[in-house]
Design an enzyme around this catalytic site. Structure first.
Site, mmCIF file in Angstrom:
data_model
loop_
_atom_site.group_PDB
_atom_site.id
_atom_site.type_symbol
_atom_site.label_atom_id
_atom_site.label_comp_id
_atom_site.label_asym_id
_atom_site.label_seq_id
_atom_site.Cartn_x
_atom_site.Cartn_y
_atom_site.Cartn_z
ATOM 1 N N ASP A 160 -4.095 1.108 -5.798
ATOM 2 C CA ASP A 160 -3.791 1.895 -5.230
ATOM 3 C C ASP A 160 -3.272 2.934 -6.423
ATOM 4 O O ASP A 160 -4.288 2.805 -6.826
ATOM 5 C CB ASP A 160 -1.660 1.499 -4.139
ATOM 6 N N ASP A 215 0.254 7.173 4.167
ATOM 7 C CA ASP A 215 0.473 5.645 5.235
ATOM 8 C C ASP A 215 1.136 5.816 6.823
ATOM 9 O O ASP A 215 1.129 7.111 7.144
ATOM 10 C CB ASP A 215 1.785 4.679 4.612
HETATM 11 C C1 GLA Z 1 0.997 2.707 -0.890
HETATM 12 C C2 GLA Z 1 -0.294 2.458 0.130
HETATM 13 C C3 GLA Z 1 0.634 1.435 1.535
HETATM 14 C C4 GLA Z 1 1.199 -0.199 0.362
HETATM 15 C C5 GLA Z 1 2.487 0.416 -0.554
HETATM 16 C C6 GLA Z 1 2.602 0.145 -1.903
HETATM 17 O O1 GLA Z 1 1.661 3.279 0.371
HETATM 18 O O2 GLA Z 1 -1.126 3.224 0.656
HETATM 19 O O3 GLA Z 1 -0.495 0.948 1.634
HETATM 20 O O4 GLA Z 1 0.088 -0.395 -0.302
HETATM 21 O O5 GLA Z 1 1.994 1.641 -1.004
HETATM 22 O O6 GLA Z 1 4.114 -0.122 -2.355
#
Ligand code: GLA
Length: 413
Positions: A160, A215
């Site tokens: 990430d 997301d």
């Molecule tokens: C980000 C990623 C998500 C998830 C969260 C976890 O937002 O894009 O897919 O992994 O972090 O904290």
């Protein structure tokens, strides 16, 4: 690797050994990331449904479900733990640790269990000092963390992009990619920096997939604005953000429009459309629902072999948008052996009647350099969801597509 000892003259022996070594590097060596995910990876990830509520019990039960409910047979392989599996702090030597309350047996024991089911285990970290959930990130610990994952038997790393300070994504991701390769274990590397620095332009040899957007959330059409730049996107919004990216994907390096929300609250039509579109986009198929408790409709969508075959087609060429009118889009995907798939997406809430007179249409794909030749070639037409043959391309196609749904067609010569 075991070598066969040949009693021949020295030079011949040396060249045989060289040949064996070359073959090893080309097909199995961690030096070549393309050997992983030659078709988009398939699995499950904890985040979309469970966020921080992860535990070894959840992961074991999910592996049990995947191994027995038909998903494993359909091609799902990876069981991936997302954020918040880590303890709050590293140990005194800087080693990353699993949260002792949620993962009392440790990640190695969990990997052994998942492997015993014929599946693989994935894990999550972050290029910055902390993950998005505030646990220790891998910044300045890349080698140490990669070695820990390899020693535990981890098969997949999602990486990430929170708390990154002055880091530049290409260098930060390459650093972890190199550290993973140096372990000698094939670990699929899934980049998650949300498309911010256009990873499709630089990540082909760094990892096997890269997120293209922020997301997803379980809505077909909508955006949640959390303020600042932070937004969650619905299925259609993410679909629209894939424009222009298809040329960057291919075997071993995929655009990732984020994990699936099938079974997380959308209608059955919407789930079907979402899954079909992700298959047409050659997206990693990472389910994100509770595999232990899902209704038969959800399982039917997630395991449809005909639709999955489009995603896993060895050509690995994403679909192209052929037309868009009044909220109805027609997408075409070139497939191996001269076949094509067509998706008619109805973005409207109401049903739409469509007619498609094949012989008046000409699809040209500048990536596969292929054209449909409906005027000179007859294809058999099959409705993949209804499992019905619909004649051939000599007769115009007429169908009703329900609101927020798709018609998925396969054309074989
Ligand atoms: C980000 C990623 C998500 C998830 C969260 C976890 O937002 O894009 O897919 O992994 O972090 O904290």
């Amino acid at each position: 690797m075991k070598r066969i000892v040949l009693i021949v003259n020295g030079a011949a022996c040396a060249s045989v050994i060289m040949l064996l070594c070359t073959a090893c590097v080309c097909t199995h060596g961690p030096e070549k990331p393309g050997a992983l995910a030659l078709t988009p990876q398939m699995g499950w990830n904890s985040w979309n449904k469970f966020q921080g509520s992860v535990s070894e019990q959840l992961i074991r039960e999910t592996a049990d479900a995947m191994a027995t409910n038909g998903m494993k047979e359909a091609g799902y392989q990876y069981v991936n733990i997302d954020d918040l599996w880590q303890a709050q702090q590293r140990d005194a030597r800087g080693n990353i640790l699993a949260d002792p309350t949620r993962f009392p047996s440790g990640i190695k024991a969990l990997a052994d269990y998942v492997h015993s089911k014929g599946l693989k285990l994935g894990i999550y970290s972050d290029a910055g000092a902390h993950t998005c959930g505030g646990r220790p990130g891998s910044r300045d610990h890349e080698t140490q963390d990669a070695q820990a994952y390899a020693s535990w038997g981890v098969d997949y790393l999602k990486y990430d992009w929170c708390d990154v300070g002055d880091l530049k994504a290409p260098a930060a991701y390459k650093k972890m990619s190199d550290a993973l390769r140096a372990t000698g274990r094939p670990i699929l590397f899934s980049l998650c920096e949300w498309g911010t620095s256009k990873p499709w332009t630089w990540a082909k040899d760094v990892g096997q997939s890269w997120r293209t957007t922020g997301d997803i959330f379980a809505k077909f059409d909508g955006i949640i604005d959390h303020g600042g730049k932070w937004k969650d996107y619905g299925v259609l919004q993410i679909l629209d953000m894939q424009a222009g990216l298809r040329k960057y994907a291919g075997p071993g390096h995929w655009n990732d429009p984020d994990m699936l929300e099938v079974g997380n609250g959308m209608s059955e039509n919407e789930d079907r459309a979402h899954f079909t579109l992700w298959c047409f986009l050659d997206a990693p198929l990472i389910s994100g629902n509770d595999l232990r408790h899902m209704n038969p409709e959800t399982l039917k969508i997630l395991t449809d072999k005909d639709i999955i075959a489009l995603n896993q087609d060895p050509l690995g060429i994403e679909a192209l948008k052929y037309s868009a009118q009044d909220g109805v889009e027609v997408w075409f995907k070139p497939l191996a052996h001269g076949a094509w798939a067509m998706c008619v997406l109805n973005r409207n809430k109401e049903p739409r009647q469509i007619t498609f007179d094949w012989r008046n249409e000409k699809v040209t794909d500048d990536i596969s350099k292929r054209k449909t030749k409906f005027d000179t070639t007859t294809y058999r037409v099959r409705d993949l969801w209804k499992k019905q043959d619909l004649g051939t391309t000599e007769t115009p196609l007429s169908a009703e597509v329900p609101g927020h749904d798709v018609l998925a067609i396969r054309l074989d010569k």
